[in-house]
Design an enzyme around this catalytic site. Structure first.
Site, mmCIF file in Angstrom:
data_model
loop_
_atom_site.group_PDB
_atom_site.id
_atom_site.type_symbol
_atom_site.label_atom_id
_atom_site.label_comp_id
_atom_site.label_asym_id
_atom_site.label_seq_id
_atom_site.Cartn_x
_atom_site.Cartn_y
_atom_site.Cartn_z
ATOM 1 N N CYS A 92 0.828 -1.219 0.000
ATOM 2 C CA CYS A 92 0.000 0.000 0.000
ATOM 3 C C CYS A 92 0.858 1.263 0.000
ATOM 4 O O CYS A 92 1.689 1.480 0.892
ATOM 5 C CB CYS A 92 -0.919 -0.020 1.220
ATOM 6 S SG CYS A 92 -1.839 1.511 1.425
ATOM 7 N N HIS A 105 -8.756 7.538 3.083
ATOM 8 C CA HIS A 105 -8.178 8.888 3.038
ATOM 9 C C HIS A 105 -9.261 9.911 2.779
ATOM 10 O O HIS A 105 -10.237 9.644 2.085
ATOM 11 C CB HIS A 105 -7.080 8.983 1.971
ATOM 12 C CG HIS A 105 -7.523 8.585 0.599
ATOM 13 N ND1 HIS A 105 -7.611 7.281 0.192
ATOM 14 C CD2 HIS A 105 -7.909 9.328 -0.466
ATOM 15 C CE1 HIS A 105 -8.020 7.226 -1.066
ATOM 16 N NE2 HIS A 105 -8.216 8.460 -1.481
HETATM 17 P P1 AMP Z 1 -8.502 8.670 -4.601
HETATM 18 O O1 AMP Z 1 -8.853 8.859 -6.032
HETATM 19 O O2 AMP Z 1 -9.564 9.204 -3.672
HETATM 20 O O3 AMP Z 1 -8.114 7.237 -4.273
HETATM 21 O O4 AMP Z 1 -7.259 9.602 -4.337
HETATM 22 C C1 AMP Z 1 -5.945 9.183 -4.308
HETATM 23 C C2 AMP Z 1 -5.114 10.428 -4.360
HETATM 24 O O5 AMP Z 1 -3.797 10.096 -3.998
HETATM 25 C C3 AMP Z 1 -5.050 11.077 -5.741
HETATM 26 O O6 AMP Z 1 -5.568 12.408 -5.664
HETATM 27 C C4 AMP Z 1 -3.552 11.053 -6.075
HETATM 28 O O7 AMP Z 1 -3.126 12.234 -6.751
HETATM 29 C C5 AMP Z 1 -2.928 10.927 -4.703
HETATM 30 N N1 AMP Z 1 -1.625 10.293 -4.670
HETATM 31 C C6 AMP Z 1 -1.269 9.103 -5.222
HETATM 32 N N2 AMP Z 1 0.026 8.827 -4.968
HETATM 33 C C7 AMP Z 1 0.485 9.856 -4.215
HETATM 34 C C8 AMP Z 1 1.753 10.162 -3.622
HETATM 35 N N3 AMP Z 1 2.817 9.350 -3.742
HETATM 36 N N4 AMP Z 1 1.887 11.315 -2.936
HETATM 37 C C9 AMP Z 1 0.837 12.148 -2.799
HETATM 38 N N5 AMP Z 1 -0.377 11.912 -3.319
HETATM 39 C C10 AMP Z 1 -0.557 10.784 -4.019
HETATM 40 ZN ZN ZN Z 2 -2.289 1.262 3.648
#
Ligand code: AMP
Ligand code: ZN
Length: 119
Positions: free
Chosen positions: A10, A106
């Protein structure tokens, strides 16, 4: 600490454990707040529990302290960065139709401009 489950694969567990870098805004015993890598607004933070817990559609009654704590953490961060008055949006994406990408619970915090609401 509310729970201490970690899932090896994850990405948000890795961020919580500092195995991959992120721009951390705030952190306490149970939660980490960091900048979204692909921001959708001038301010776009993600609030996560340090323990791995699945998305909203998998929550159980026993998860209520974590789920409630995320919302309270978002409120605290919003106050700290000074957007409580101007306003902000909190989003939980759940499942495919919401475009959820990461299955570690999140909460998105968006702020910094008037936000459109589209589907
Ligand atoms: P969701 O679509 O609600 O699952 O949101 C996941 C979010 O995580 C997206 O807005 C991505 O831009 C963000 N995300 C994915 N990988 C990273 C990372 N390494 N650092 C910061 N944000 C991330
Ligand atoms: Zn996790």
């Amino acid at each position: 600490m509310l729970k201490s489950i970690i899932v090896e694969s994850c990405i948000f567990c890795k961020i919580a454990n500092k195995e991959i870098s992120s721009e951390i805004v705030s952190e306490d015993e149970n939660f980490v707040v960091f900048k979204d890598i692909n921001p959708k607004a001038p301010i776009h933070f993600l609030i996560i529990p340090k323990a791995h817990i699945g998305p909203v559609n998998t929550l159980k009654a026993e998860d209520k302290d974590i789920a409630g704590g995320l919302v309270l953490k978002a409120k605290e961060v919003a106050e700290k960065i000074g957007v409580s008055g101007s306003g902000y949006r909190l989003i939980f994406n759940v499942g495919k139709d919401a475009g959820m990408e990461v299955d570690h619970l999140h909460l998105h915090l968006l702020a910094g401009k008037p936000l459109k609401f589209e589907s």
